[in-house]
Structures are given as structure tokens and as C-alpha cells.
Enzyme design. Structure first.
Site, PDB file in Angstrom:
ATOM      1  CG  ASP A 184      40.086  33.822  19.359  1.00  0.00           C
ATOM      2  OD1 ASP A 184      38.984  33.243  19.366  1.00  0.00           O
ATOM      3  OD2 ASP A 184      40.819  33.889  18.343  1.00  0.00           O
ATOM      4  CD  GLU A 268      35.561  30.680  21.036  1.00  0.00           C
ATOM      5  OE1 GLU A 268      34.435  30.785  20.527  1.00  0.00           O
ATOM      6  OE2 GLU A 268      36.617  30.789  20.394  1.00  0.00           O
ATOM      7  CB  CYS A 321      29.999  43.641  16.071  1.00  0.00           C
ATOM      8  SG  CYS A 321      30.786  45.268  16.154  1.00  0.00           S
ATOM      9  CB  CYS A 324      26.915  47.388  17.437  1.00  0.00           C
ATOM     10  SG  CYS A 324      27.230  46.304  16.028  1.00  0.00           S
ATOM     11  CB  CYS A 340      30.586  45.625  12.410  1.00  0.00           C
ATOM     12  SG  CYS A 340      28.855  45.583  12.927  1.00  0.00           S
ATOM     13  CB  CYS A 343      28.293  49.876  14.257  1.00  0.00           C
ATOM     14  SG  CYS A 343      29.568  48.678  14.695  1.00  0.00           S
ATOM     15  CG  ASP A 350      42.613  35.634  15.716  1.00  0.00           C
ATOM     16  OD1 ASP A 350      41.600  35.013  15.324  1.00  0.00           O
ATOM     17  OD2 ASP A 350      43.748  35.457  15.235  1.00  0.00           O
TER      18      ASP A 350
END
Length: 392
Positions: A184, A268, A321, A324, A340, A343, A350
Site C-alpha cells: 500500500d 493498486e 476490513c 471480516c 471496524c 467486528c 495502511d
């Protein structure tokens, strides 16, 4: 595979004059050809019934010999390949423009990006000498690879001259310690890996920005074209080169580490031009060098026997996340820790995005039933399905 080799030249004043002459000839040929091709395009647009065929590089060179060289005898003081290669580069630039890969070619200005290409009798003599047409023997500071280059490109950065050519290298399959790693890219840290490693960027511009500003401020009242103005301009250009070299050195070390030690690198597809449009982020984004990072990874993964996966641009890696797989609706840029609500999982923003990239690629590999020998083929495929996998 072919790789570029570039090294600094050790030249005297006579050789420097010859190099400047060749740069001037190549620049003049480029600008003449660009003006002529623009006139042809304007004529075809205004008179579609009497279109003129767009000239090739050979046509442009024939017209240059017939029309320009008789009026500009200083062309004969330089190698004939300098204007010829400039016109070939112009034709390549127009082809990229017509395919909408890049924009319209621009006119070149003296002293900016000076370069020229020579082909023909190019020989490497000994360890640090190379013979080029018309100019003669040039010395280098470091040893040259013992190859037979067909052509060389000589360029100037600041007041220093460099020579570059392509060499054939064999692929090196280095042992990989990690099969898949997600990377990332960010502004606070250059790269955060899914393994938890964090690489900070060089941020060379931020460190030397005050010195650069000071040098430019001292140069504000000097008369343009004077000896002191030229000396100041050379010092400013050398500082710009130092900033760029520090940034590129950091990127080379990081990309080499990733390509050598990881079987698959997942990144990405960042919209760098869109990020540069934000005036609050533009300087920081430019200081990191995201485009250069991807460019280096593309050829280094091929060189070291690994593969590069570019995830879809719209993949919500930062909002999903990693525990989950639930996607958050809103995640502001100021939230550096991912929390999150579904959960209760909490992790660095990052690092969470890097893990999402790694898991998506791992699921894609296991679903397709590929082994380690087949992963090299995957870099040729379309990995847009990673975005859909991360939403499951």
C-alpha cells in the site's frame, strides 16, 4: 531481456562544445519536423477533400536533406544520425498521440532536456572508453559492460553529461522468502507491506526545499544571460538533480527488495494525475514518486522471476476490513487507524489495506488452482476480478 545502462561522462571543453552542437542540431530537426507536421494536420483539417498523407520518419529526413541542410551548413559539422534519430523520435511521439497514449508533442527549448542519439560505429574500448561517430572517444567514470551497442543516447542533466545504451541481460530467478505480498503506497510512509514492514520515503524535496528556495531568491536580481546568472542556474540545476537522485535511489532499493524476495507483488492502480490535482497533496505525492515506483517494479519483477499484480483502481482496499471483509461507507483521510464497526477490529489504515491486497491475490491464485510455476503467467492476465473477490 533488454535493460538500459546509463553512466556519467568525463569530458573536456572541446568535447563539451561538440556535444552542445549535436544537441542543437537534434533540437532544430525536431522543432522543424514538428512545425511541418502540425501544418500538415491543420491543412488536412481545413481541407479534407485535399488531404496530404502524414509523413513517415524517412519522408521527414528526405525533406530535411533537401530543404534545410542547404540553408543550414552547420548541420554537416555533426553526425547525420543526430537529426535522423530526432525525426524518428518525433514520429514515435505522434504515433503515441494518435493512439491517445500521450499528448501532442511540444517544441524543445535550448538548455532543457538536451539530448541526442547516435548510431553506427559505436565501440567500447577497454574498460572506461567508448567511441561514438563524429565526436570520437569519450571517457566514463565507471567501467562499461563489454557489449556492442548499436546506438547510444547522450544527454545533459544540470551541467553533467551522461551516456546510455541498452544491454542484454539474462533473467535471474532469486529464491523467494514470501509468496505473496501486498503493498500500500502512501504519503506518510512510502510503502506499507502486508508483512508489517514500513518503508519511509526519502522526502528529499522537503529536506532541501529551504536551500533551493534560498538559492532561487539570491538569483532573482541577476541579469539573465550574464556569467553570474549562468553559474547560479547551474547550482540550482545541480540541487534539483540531487533531489531527484535521492528519491530515485530510495525507490530502486525498495523495488529491488520487493522483486527479489517476493514471488508476487500486489499494488493498486493509483490515479496519480487525480491526486496531483489536489493542491494540498500535490507536493507530497510528487515527492514520493509513485509512477517511478510502478515503472521500476514492472521490469524488475520480470528480471528476478517474480510477478506484478495491479489491482483495480476502484477496489475499496482502504475501506474494507481485513478481518471480516465488511466495507465501511465513509473513511476520511484523517483517520489513520481503521476501526471496524461490525467486528470491532482495529488496525493501522495502511497495513489493513496492504493485507486486503494480499488476501485478494491469494484467493485468486487458490481459486484458479495455480502453482508456483504458473504464477509468472498471471502477470499477463487481467486482475480486475480482485475487486469483486475483496467484497465477498
Amino acid at each position: 531481456m533488454l535493460l538500459g545502462f546509463k553512466t556519467k561522462l568525463k569530458i573536456n571543453n572541446k568535447q563539451r562544445t561538440e556535444l552542445l552542437k549535436h544537441c542543437g542540431v537534434a533540437r532544430h530537426a525536431w522543432n522543424w519536423g514538428l512545425a511541418l507536421t502540425k501544418q500538415i494536420l491543420d491543412h488536412n483539417k481545413s481541407c479534407p477533400e485535399a488531404k496530404i498523407k502524414f509523413p513517415s520518419a524517412i519522408d521527414l529526413h528526405k525533406w530535411l536533406v533537401a530543404l534545410v541542410k542547404p540553408e543550414c551548413p552547420w548541420y554537416y559539422e555533426c553526425s547525420k544520425s543526430a537529426p535522423q534519430e530526432a525525426l524518428r523520435a518525433l514520429k514515435t511521439a505522434w504515433d503515441r498521440c494518435f493512439k491517445k497514449i500521450s499528448g501532442v508533442p511540444r517544441f524543445k527549448k535550448k538548455g532543457r532536456h538536451d539530448s541526442f542519439t547516435l548510431e553506427g560505429a559505436v565501440k567500447i574500448l577497454g574498460t572506461n572508453k567508448i567511441q561514438v561517430p563524429k565526436i570520437g572517444i569519450l571517457k566514463t567514470y565507471e567501467q562499461l559492460p563489454q557489449v556492442k551497442p548499436k546506438s547510444v543516447t547522450i544527454s545533459r542533466t544540470a551541467d553533467r553529461w551522461y551516456i546510455s545504451f541498452r544491454i542484454e541481460v539474462e533473467q535471474v530467478n532469486t529464491p523467494k522468502t514470501i509468496d505473496v505480498v501486498g503493498v500500500d503506497l502512501g504519503i506518510k510512509a512510502l510503502a506499507t507491506l502486508s508483512t508489517g514492514e514500513v518503508f519511509t520515503g526519502a522526502k528529499s524535496y522537503r529536506k532541501l526545499e529551504a536551500k533551493l528556495s534560498r538559492m532561487q531568491w539570491l538569483n532573482r536580481h541577476k541579469q539573465v544571460g550574464s556569467a553570474n546568472w549562468k553559474k547560479a542556474q547551474a547550482r540550482i540545476a545541480r540541487l534539483h538533480q540531487r533531489i531527484a537522485s535521492i528519491r530515485k535511489d530510495t525507490l530502486h532499493k525498495l523495488t529491488t527488495y520487493l522483486a527479489k524476495n517476493h514471488g508476487m507483488v500486489v499494488i493498486e492502480d493509483l490515479n496519480v494525475s487525480g491526486m496531483m490535482a489536489n493542491r494540498k497533496l500535490a507536493k507530497a505525492v510528487q515527492n514520493m514518486g509513485f509512477y517511478e515506483f510502478r515503472r521500476q517494479l514492472e521490469y524488475k519483477t520480470k528480471l528476478y522471476g517474480s510477478s506484478l499484480v495491479v489491482a483495480d483502481r476502484w477496489m475499496p482496499s482502504s475501506k474494507t476490513c481485513s478481518n471480516c471483509k465488511v466495507k465501511k461507507e465513509v473513511l476520511s483521510l484523517s483517520e489513520r487507524v481503521f476501526n471496524c464497526e461490525h467486528c470491532g477490529f482495529s488496525l493501522d489504515r495502511d497495513l489493513n489495506a496492504a493485507i486486503i491486497l494480499k488476501n485478494a491475490a491469494s484467493h485468486a491464485v487458490s481459486a484458479c488452482g495455480l502453482d508456483s510455476a504458473d504464477t509468472s503467467r498471471m502477470k499477463q492476465e487481467n486482475f480486475s476480478l480482485l475487486a469483486n473477490i475483496s467484497k465477498l
